[in-house]
Motif scaffolding. Structure first.
Motif, mmCIF file in Angstrom:
data_model
loop_
_atom_site.group_PDB
_atom_site.id
_atom_site.type_symbol
_atom_site.label_atom_id
_atom_site.label_comp_id
_atom_site.label_asym_id
_atom_site.label_seq_id
_atom_site.Cartn_x
_atom_site.Cartn_y
_atom_site.Cartn_z
ATOM 1 N N VAL A 102 6.454 -4.921 0.025
ATOM 2 C CA VAL A 102 7.137 -4.876 -1.271
ATOM 3 C C VAL A 102 6.159 -5.140 -2.409
ATOM 4 N N VAL A 103 5.449 -6.244 -2.339
ATOM 5 C CA VAL A 103 4.570 -6.636 -3.433
ATOM 6 C C VAL A 103 3.354 -5.716 -3.516
ATOM 7 N N LEU A 104 2.738 -5.425 -2.374
ATOM 8 C CA LEU A 104 1.501 -4.645 -2.384
ATOM 9 C C LEU A 104 1.747 -3.145 -2.266
ATOM 10 N N ALA A 105 2.618 -2.735 -1.354
ATOM 11 C CA ALA A 105 2.827 -1.303 -1.123
ATOM 12 C C ALA A 105 3.775 -0.693 -2.148
ATOM 13 N N GLY A 106 4.967 -1.253 -2.283
ATOM 14 C CA GLY A 106 5.933 -0.764 -3.268
ATOM 15 C C GLY A 106 6.266 0.702 -3.100
ATOM 16 N N ASN A 107 6.371 1.391 -4.242
ATOM 17 C CA ASN A 107 6.616 2.830 -4.255
ATOM 18 C C ASN A 107 7.946 3.207 -3.612
#
Length: 258
Positions: A102-107
């Motif tokens: 969630v925090v790093l990948a997102g999108n």
């Protein structure tokens, strides 16, 4: 407190008996916004009534977040039975999987706070900060989808009781406590109820622009998710009647300026 309360709620079987399937209006909106093979963040996923449906209908990749360990275990079992393990990541807020996915990948194409999830978070500043913090997790054309309890229709007796009771120092208008009852006893839960102007204000302050604000249902969620015929009738009525009459609001919003 809310995590332990929901552990009891899910383990009693009461949650599943009350909400056995998705609300058809909410599910239709999510399926319209998630492209085939897209990504869904299901925040407050519970036993996965939306995430599982979208994983199957849209071949979506789903990150399911829930504070309840009991709910996460129940969802994992359903994912295994449905043979959807390669499409799901399950986590609690703030753990390593959450940070990575969630925090790093997102999108994400859709970030979902389904029926009442956001209302279980106490404090307007915390709710707005959470929504603002998820802005980078959305794809540039992604959407935030919310199901929010309508103050005009929900828990009228409990609202009146809160007016008469000794309020805690951090009380906000729309806050209340209520109980769900099962054979195992009562479960106390916190809820914050919303009106239309509050929804608009909070999402604007969090950095979103509302695209649609409509009624999620006219009848209680238990009725429209337990009985298919009532769900179909309610869907048709909710499409034409004012959203302020609704049991809950159904909102979709994009990143402001996107």
């Amino acid at each position: 407190m809310i995590a332990k309360s929901y552990d009891r709620y899910f383990s009693s079987g009461l949650y599943h008996s009350r909400y056995p399937r998705p609300n058809r209006r909410t599910l239709r909106l999510i399926e319209r916004l998630v492209p085939h093979g897209g990504r869904l963040l299901d925040y407050g996923a519970g036993e996965g009534r939306y995430g599982l449906a979208v994983a199957q209908s849209r071949a979506a990749k789903v990150v399911a977040v829930d504070i309840s360990e009991t709910a996460r275990h129940a969802l994992a079992a359903q994912i295994d039975r449905a043979k959807l393990s390669d499409q799901f990541k399950i986590c609690s807020p703030g753990d390593a999987v959450y940070q990575e996915e969630v925090v790093l990948a997102g999108n994400f194409d859709v970030v979902l706070f389904a029926f009442g999830v956001l209302g279980h978070i106490a404090g307007r500043e915390r709710r707005v900060a959470l929504l603002r913090g998820l802005l980078p997790s959305l794809a540039p054309d992604g959407r935030l989808v919310l199901g929010l309890p309508n103050k005009r229709r929900r828990f009228r007796n409990e609202q009146a009781a809160m007016v008469q009771s000794s309020r805690p120092p951090d009380f906000e208008e729309g806050d209340l406590y209520y109980h769900r009852y099962s054979e195992e006893g009562s479960v106390e839960l916190f809820y914050h109820l919303f009106d239309r102007q509050e929804v608009i204000r909070d999402l604007t302050d969090a950095g979103y622009e509302i695209e649609h604000l409509t009624g999620e249902s006219l009848l209680p969620e238990t009725a429209v998710t337990r009985y298919k015929s009532l769900g179909c009738l309610d869907d048709a009525c909710s499409s034409v009647l004012p959203s302020d009459w609704s049991y809950g609001f159904l909102v979709s919003a994009k990143i402001a300026g996107a």
